[in-house]
Design an enzyme around this catalytic site. Sequence first.
Site, PDB file in Angstrom:
ATOM      1  N   GLU A  63      52.735  47.193  93.354  1.00  0.00           N
ATOM      2  CA  GLU A  63      53.179  45.827  93.675  1.00  0.00           C
ATOM      3  C   GLU A  63      52.703  44.933  92.601  1.00  0.00           C
ATOM      4  OE1 GLU A  63      55.607  44.160  94.857  1.00  0.00           O
ATOM      5  OE2 GLU A  63      55.666  44.081  96.958  1.00  0.00           O
TER       6      GLU A  63
ATOM      7  N   ASP B  31      51.091  38.578  99.155  1.00  0.00           N
ATOM      8  CA  ASP B  31      50.926  37.140  99.647  1.00  0.00           C
ATOM      9  C   ASP B  31      50.406  36.964 101.162  1.00  0.00           C
ATOM     10  OD1 ASP B  31      50.990  34.267  99.502  1.00  0.00           O
ATOM     11  OD2 ASP B  31      53.088  34.142 100.024  1.00  0.00           O
TER      12      ASP B  31
ATOM     13  N   GLY C  72      51.521  39.357 103.225  1.00  0.00           N
ATOM     14  CA  GLY C  72      51.645  40.754 103.370  1.00  0.00           C
ATOM     15  C   GLY C  72      52.592  41.637 104.210  1.00  0.00           C
TER      16      GLY C  72
ATOM     17  N   THR D 258      55.594  41.779 103.109  1.00  0.00           N
ATOM     18  CA  THR D 258      56.698  42.767 102.438  1.00  0.00           C
ATOM     19  C   THR D 258      55.801  44.229 102.237  1.00  0.00           C
ATOM     20  OG1 THR D 258      57.211  40.840 101.160  1.00  0.00           O
ATOM     21  CG2 THR D 258      57.704  43.037 100.241  1.00  0.00           C
TER      22      THR D 258
ATOM     23  N   LYS E 143      46.502  37.280  97.024  1.00  0.00           N
ATOM     24  CA  LYS E 143      46.083  35.900  97.818  1.00  0.00           C
ATOM     25  C   LYS E 143      45.336  36.080  99.108  1.00  0.00           C
ATOM     26  CE  LYS E 143      49.957  33.663  95.631  1.00  0.00           C
ATOM     27  NZ  LYS E 143      51.197  32.429  96.136  1.00  0.00           N
TER      28      LYS E 143
ATOM     29  N   ASP F  21      57.738  35.509  89.096  1.00  0.00           N
ATOM     30  CA  ASP F  21      58.691  34.560  88.498  1.00  0.00           C
ATOM     31  C   ASP F  21      58.421  33.152  89.391  1.00  0.00           C
ATOM     32  OD1 ASP F  21      60.020  35.732  90.955  1.00  0.00           O
ATOM     33  OD2 ASP F  21      61.587  34.395  90.600  1.00  0.00           O
TER      34      ASP F  21
ATOM     35  N   ARG G 228      59.033  35.400  84.169  1.00  0.00           N
ATOM     36  CA  ARG G 228      58.602  36.752  84.559  1.00  0.00           C
ATOM     37  C   ARG G 228      58.090  37.402  83.270  1.00  0.00           C
ATOM     38  NH1 ARG G 228      60.418  38.889  89.318  1.00  0.00           N
ATOM     39  NH2 ARG G 228      62.676  37.864  89.952  1.00  0.00           N
TER      40      ARG G 228
HETATM   41  P1  IMP Z   1      54.450  38.590 101.013  1.00  0.00           P
HETATM   42  O1  IMP Z   1      54.347  37.174 101.282  1.00  0.00           O
HETATM   43  O2  IMP Z   1      53.041  39.193 100.667  1.00  0.00           O
HETATM   44  O3  IMP Z   1      55.311  39.461 101.904  1.00  0.00           O
HETATM   45  O4  IMP Z   1      55.024  38.585  99.386  1.00  0.00           O
HETATM   46  C1  IMP Z   1      56.426  38.322  99.403  1.00  0.00           C
HETATM   47  C2  IMP Z   1      57.015  38.057  98.126  1.00  0.00           C
HETATM   48  O5  IMP Z   1      56.612  36.797  97.630  1.00  0.00           O
HETATM   49  C3  IMP Z   1      56.160  38.686  96.813  1.00  0.00           C
HETATM   50  O6  IMP Z   1      56.629  40.128  96.767  1.00  0.00           O
HETATM   51  C4  IMP Z   1      56.678  38.216  95.799  1.00  0.00           C
HETATM   52  O7  IMP Z   1      57.939  38.457  95.351  1.00  0.00           O
HETATM   53  C5  IMP Z   1      56.741  36.549  96.401  1.00  0.00           C
HETATM   54  N1  IMP Z   1      55.556  35.637  95.815  1.00  0.00           N
HETATM   55  C6  IMP Z   1      54.658  35.460  96.624  1.00  0.00           C
HETATM   56  N2  IMP Z   1      53.599  34.504  96.057  1.00  0.00           N
HETATM   57  C7  IMP Z   1      54.159  34.484  94.826  1.00  0.00           C
HETATM   58  C8  IMP Z   1      53.471  33.664  93.593  1.00  0.00           C
HETATM   59  O8  IMP Z   1      52.660  33.328  93.579  1.00  0.00           O
HETATM   60  N3  IMP Z   1      54.179  33.967  92.551  1.00  0.00           N
HETATM   61  C9  IMP Z   1      55.476  34.813  92.425  1.00  0.00           C
HETATM   62  N4  IMP Z   1      56.061  35.573  93.527  1.00  0.00           N
HETATM   63  C10 IMP Z   1      55.349  35.212  94.524  1.00  0.00           C
END
Ligand code: IMP
Length: 179
Positions: free
Chosen positions: A101, A105, A107, A109, A133, A161, A167
């Site tokens: 992955e 962010d 978590g 996903t 993060k 992106d 990207r």
């Molecule tokens: P999650 O919040 O961990 O579920 O992340 C969701 C999705 O947000 C990630 O797979 C990325 O596609 C996108 N994302 C989160 N933070 C960033 C960033 O800083 N840059 C680009 N995409 C991000």
Amino acid sequence: MTEVVPEVLISEEKIRKRIGELAARISTDYADVDDLIMVGILKGSFIFLADLSRAVTIPRSVDFMALSTYGASESTETDGAVRMIMDLRRNITGKHVLVVEDIVDTGHTLSYLLRNLAARQPASLKTCVLVEKPERREVFTQIDYLGFSIPDVWVVGCGLDWAERFRTLPFIGVVHPGR
Ligand code: IMP
């Protein structure tokens, strides 16, 4: 409108070195595995998966999934609901699976994905994440191999992106939209 120019946060050189280290650890840990399935999550992981899968030295194959976050645009300010838009080609039951992955962010996903894949009963299921993060985490997420921890900023490059831009940058950069 002012031009958005990403500032280098992690250089191309550092990324190359770190991917080499991760690949060496993965190759050691899976030394006895005859077919590691490396699963990339589209679109963001395509560059990291390409680099990592070429640097590991064990027998491996690649497959892809695509997920999307409900209501997401370029940000993740949602309730965390995730849906699958493209599934794996291969059956992973009894196989060793490494999810690759680009970023963790909140978590949501990755935790959705792990629940979904675990239900298919692979022999093992681990994760390799290029950047995380920690300050933004909302749910516990298993990260077995990690490239870099970064602060709460929006990063681009190496597959990441900002509204589909940047990207293919070779470094990880920070964008400050609206500055
Ligand atoms: P999650 O919040 O961990 O579920 O992340 C969701 C999705 O947000 C990630 O797979 C990325 O596609 C996108 N994302 C989160 N933070 C960033 C960033 O800083 N840059 C680009 N995409 C991000």
